[in-house]
Design an enzyme around this catalytic site. Sequence first.
Site, mmCIF file in Angstrom:
data_model
loop_
_atom_site.group_PDB
_atom_site.id
_atom_site.type_symbol
_atom_site.label_atom_id
_atom_site.label_comp_id
_atom_site.label_asym_id
_atom_site.label_seq_id
_atom_site.Cartn_x
_atom_site.Cartn_y
_atom_site.Cartn_z
ATOM 1 N N ARG A 60 -9.048 -3.674 9.102
ATOM 2 C CA ARG A 60 -10.539 -4.422 8.775
ATOM 3 C C ARG A 60 -10.969 -3.775 7.600
ATOM 4 O O ARG A 60 -12.355 -4.636 7.540
ATOM 5 C CB ARG A 60 -10.558 -4.989 10.074
ATOM 6 C CG ARG A 60 -9.513 -5.590 11.485
ATOM 7 C CD ARG A 60 -10.020 -5.575 12.424
ATOM 8 N NE ARG A 60 -11.225 -4.891 12.654
ATOM 9 C CZ ARG A 60 -12.969 -5.067 13.373
ATOM 10 N NH1 ARG A 60 -12.926 -6.174 13.578
ATOM 11 N NH2 ARG A 60 -13.129 -4.250 13.927
ATOM 12 N N ASN A 61 -11.655 -3.235 7.183
ATOM 13 C CA ASN A 61 -12.651 -2.375 6.127
ATOM 14 C C ASN A 61 -12.304 -3.039 4.556
ATOM 15 O O ASN A 61 -11.449 -3.149 4.654
ATOM 16 C CB ASN A 61 -12.704 -1.418 6.428
ATOM 17 C CG ASN A 61 -13.700 -0.105 5.261
ATOM 18 O OD1 ASN A 61 -14.100 -0.254 4.263
ATOM 19 N ND2 ASN A 61 -14.281 0.175 6.355
ATOM 20 N N HIS A 62 -13.664 -3.260 4.514
ATOM 21 C CA HIS A 62 -13.831 -3.938 2.772
ATOM 22 C C HIS A 62 -13.128 -2.753 1.770
ATOM 23 O O HIS A 62 -13.242 -4.002 1.230
ATOM 24 C CB HIS A 62 -14.847 -5.011 3.116
ATOM 25 C CG HIS A 62 -15.357 -6.774 3.916
ATOM 26 N ND1 HIS A 62 -16.778 -6.848 3.421
ATOM 27 C CD2 HIS A 62 -13.933 -7.322 4.590
ATOM 28 C CE1 HIS A 62 -15.626 -7.451 5.097
ATOM 29 N NE2 HIS A 62 -14.602 -8.086 4.913
ATOM 30 N N PHE A 63 -13.216 -1.948 2.531
ATOM 31 C CA PHE A 63 -13.420 -1.021 1.263
ATOM 32 C C PHE A 63 -12.640 -1.690 0.145
ATOM 33 O O PHE A 63 -12.372 -1.275 -1.447
ATOM 34 C CB PHE A 63 -12.492 0.166 1.009
ATOM 35 C CG PHE A 63 -13.109 1.149 0.486
ATOM 36 C CD1 PHE A 63 -14.603 1.717 -0.913
ATOM 37 C CD2 PHE A 63 -12.089 1.555 -0.491
ATOM 38 C CE1 PHE A 63 -13.800 2.653 -1.615
ATOM 39 C CE2 PHE A 63 -11.670 2.509 -1.691
ATOM 40 C CZ PHE A 63 -12.862 3.208 -2.193
ATOM 41 N N THR A 115 -19.341 -0.955 3.561
ATOM 42 C CA THR A 115 -17.408 -1.509 3.572
ATOM 43 C C THR A 115 -16.910 -1.895 5.177
ATOM 44 O O THR A 115 -15.677 -2.365 5.434
ATOM 45 C CB THR A 115 -16.743 -1.101 2.789
ATOM 46 O OG1 THR A 115 -16.179 0.377 2.548
ATOM 47 C CG2 THR A 115 -17.055 -1.314 1.799
#
Length: 175
Positions: free
Chosen positions: A39-42, A142
């Site tokens: 789920r992290n946006h990085f 992120t």
Amino acid sequence: MKERHSLEPVVQKGARVLILGSMPGEQSLQRQQYYGNPRNHFWPLVGELLNTDLSTFSYERKCDFLKTNHIALWDVIGKCKREGSLDSAISDEKMNDLAGLLTTYPTIQWVGLNGTKAYETFRKYIKNHAFPSVPYTKLPSTSPVPGRNVKSFPEKVKAWREMTDYLQHNGGEKR
């Protein structure tokens, strides 16, 4: 509280930007992968900025992609105590040797700090250490965890664009 150790840096000769997080979250540490929480946006953010869909890339291929694009990854904190993944739960932090990394990789010309904890800890670090002169910027986190300063994905992309602007315009300069 459990003692946590950061991962090894993702870096190679020729790196021009360094992205620093605070300390990997629980899923990232278990997987031994930076930004290992799906789920992290990085990774989607980096893909958006560099016009590449990274969603099917293995972790190793993602790291190679960063290196090819002159981007290094590490964490400000090398060791700490923390239960769970929240930055607010970090205590007894010991810093990574950031000055040593920048000395070893003198082509790094810009540091992006992924989130408030990374930024605040980095600022504390540079006050107490001989540190090479390199510009740095606080970037929106992120992290998938909602916080006080949460931004939408498009807002994050806009703020993180400074990284790609720096890659395109300042790649050959020495500090």
